[in-house]
Design an enzyme around this catalytic site. Structure first.
Site, short mmCIF file in Angstrom:
data_model
loop_
_atom_site.label_atom_id
_atom_site.label_comp_id
_atom_site.label_asym_id
_atom_site.label_seq_id
_atom_site.Cartn_x
_atom_site.Cartn_y
_atom_site.Cartn_z
N HIS A 160 -11.68 6.40 2.44
CA HIS A 160 -11.69 7.75 3.00
C HIS A 160 -11.65 8.81 1.93
O HIS A 160 -11.08 8.61 0.86
CB HIS A 160 -10.47 7.93 3.92
N GLU A 166 -6.99 -1.51 -3.28
CA GLU A 166 -7.36 -0.09 -3.14
C GLU A 166 -7.09 0.68 -4.42
O GLU A 166 -6.07 0.49 -5.08
CB GLU A 166 -6.55 0.54 -2.00
N ASP A 214 -3.75 7.09 -3.67
CA ASP A 214 -3.56 6.06 -2.64
C ASP A 214 -3.93 4.73 -3.30
O ASP A 214 -5.04 4.59 -3.83
CB ASP A 214 -4.49 6.40 -1.47
N ASP A 269 0.86 -1.18 0.00
CA ASP A 269 0.00 0.00 0.00
C ASP A 269 0.90 1.23 0.00
O ASP A 269 1.69 1.42 0.92
CB ASP A 269 -0.88 -0.05 1.26
N HIS A 323 -6.82 11.57 5.23
CA HIS A 323 -8.13 11.11 5.71
C HIS A 323 -8.92 12.36 6.08
O HIS A 323 -8.88 12.82 7.21
CB HIS A 323 -7.96 10.19 6.93
N GLU A 368 -11.11 1.04 -0.27
CA GLU A 368 -10.16 -0.01 0.08
C GLU A 368 -10.77 -1.14 0.90
O GLU A 368 -10.66 -1.16 2.11
CB GLU A 368 -8.93 0.56 0.78
MN MN Z 1 -3.65 2.95 1.00
MN MN Z 2 -6.24 4.56 1.90
#
Ligand code: MN
Ligand code: MN
Length: 294
Positions: free
Chosen positions: A153, A277, A91, A80, A161, A185
């Protein structure tokens, strides 16, 4: 929102993912993978939105290698990472099975399918609990459970976030997806579907800029303010800049209340967890999956 920068961050994340994925094999130092991903992001003109998370098996998230980490890859590995361009974030995460395990493969498929299904119904006006419901149903139809206390988020400039959560279950809150930037995610697990705090992660975030007395702590604080602002960073990056004396600075800043240190997130029954994600940009009349489409 700066669409151009959002797209550029997404494109970089996609390229890095495609570049690193075939290089990940069993028995490679996690440190080497993190360093490769992070140098590639910079080489492509992006910046690091947060430390690369390389979480194995029951660790769902928030494992990043320390500067002297000797752990080698194995098991079900979640990769990630985040790219930002002037604070606009992409992200992205994916999972790899390093054991040739049927269960790992099925877990990975479950979170990937859930992500696809959630993306399909994403648009301005979609109730967020519908995304959660879709994720939950997809994962359950694969025979697993979603991790209910982890979620996607919303994101804003320099804010990973930014307040709105994209649930992984039907949470019935009645909030709708508006124009903006979101990370979706899903996490799938063979366990009961909850994570709890584990060991300290070495991942930190600036929460207060108040004065601190020791010279090294001041020096580290100044660097964090300039380099990371309100985005997460890790002890490994501080060691890279200041050597191991930077760790004393970090400790003092944490004790002084300047920094929050995140905990590793561990599945409560020590069962395996997969994750997938993508980042989406929800516009008035269309949705761009920034980490996949461009
Ligand atoms: Mn992530
Ligand atoms: Mn994330």
């Amino acid at each position: 929102m700066n669409k151009e920068k959002i797209i550029k961050a997404g494109k970089t994340a996609k390229e890095v993912r495609e570049w690193i994925k075939p290089q990940i094999k069993k028995g490679i130092p996690l440190l080497e993978i993190a360093e490769k991903i992070e140098s590639k992001i910079i080489e492509l003109g992006g910046k690091l939105a947060f430390p690369t998370n390389l979480s194995i098996n029951e660790i769902a998230a928030h494992y990043t290698p320390s500067h002297d980490d000797e752990t080698l890859t194995y098991g079900l590995l979640k990769i990630d990472f985040g790219v930002h361009v002037d604070g606009w974030i992409a992200d992205i995460a994916f999972s790899i099975d390093l054991e040739n395990s049927e269960e790992n493969k099925k877990l990975i498929e479950a979170s990937e399918k859930a992500l696809e299904n959630a993306i399909k119904i994403s648009k301005k006006g979609t109730p967020l609990n519908e995304l959660g419901k879709t994720i939950q149903e997809t994962i359950e139809s694969c025979g697993f459970s979603p991790v209910i206390n982890l979620s996607g988020h919303s994101m804003e400039e320099y804010d990973l976030h930014s307040g709105i959560t994209v649930p992984n279950v039907d949470d019935d809150r009645g909030i709708k997806m508006e124009k903006g930037l979101y990370a979706i995610e899903p996490f799938a697990t063979s366990g009961s579907g909850k994570v709890h705090d584990g060991k300290p992660s070495g991942i930190y975030m600036l929460i207060n800029e108040k004065n601190v007395r020791s010279p090294i702590a001041r020096e580290v604080l100044k660097f964090i303010e300039e380099e990371y602002q309100t985005l997460p960073f890790c002890s490994r990056w501080i060691v890279k800049k200041f050597g191991t004396r930077g760790l004393f600075g970090l400790k003092q800043l944490e004790d002084n209340g300047n920094l929050h240190q995140f905990a590793q997130l561990v599945e409560s029954g020590k069962e395996k967890v997969s994750q997938a994600e993508h980042t989406i940009f929800v516009d008035e009349d269309k949705v761009i999956v920034t980490t996949r489409e461009n």
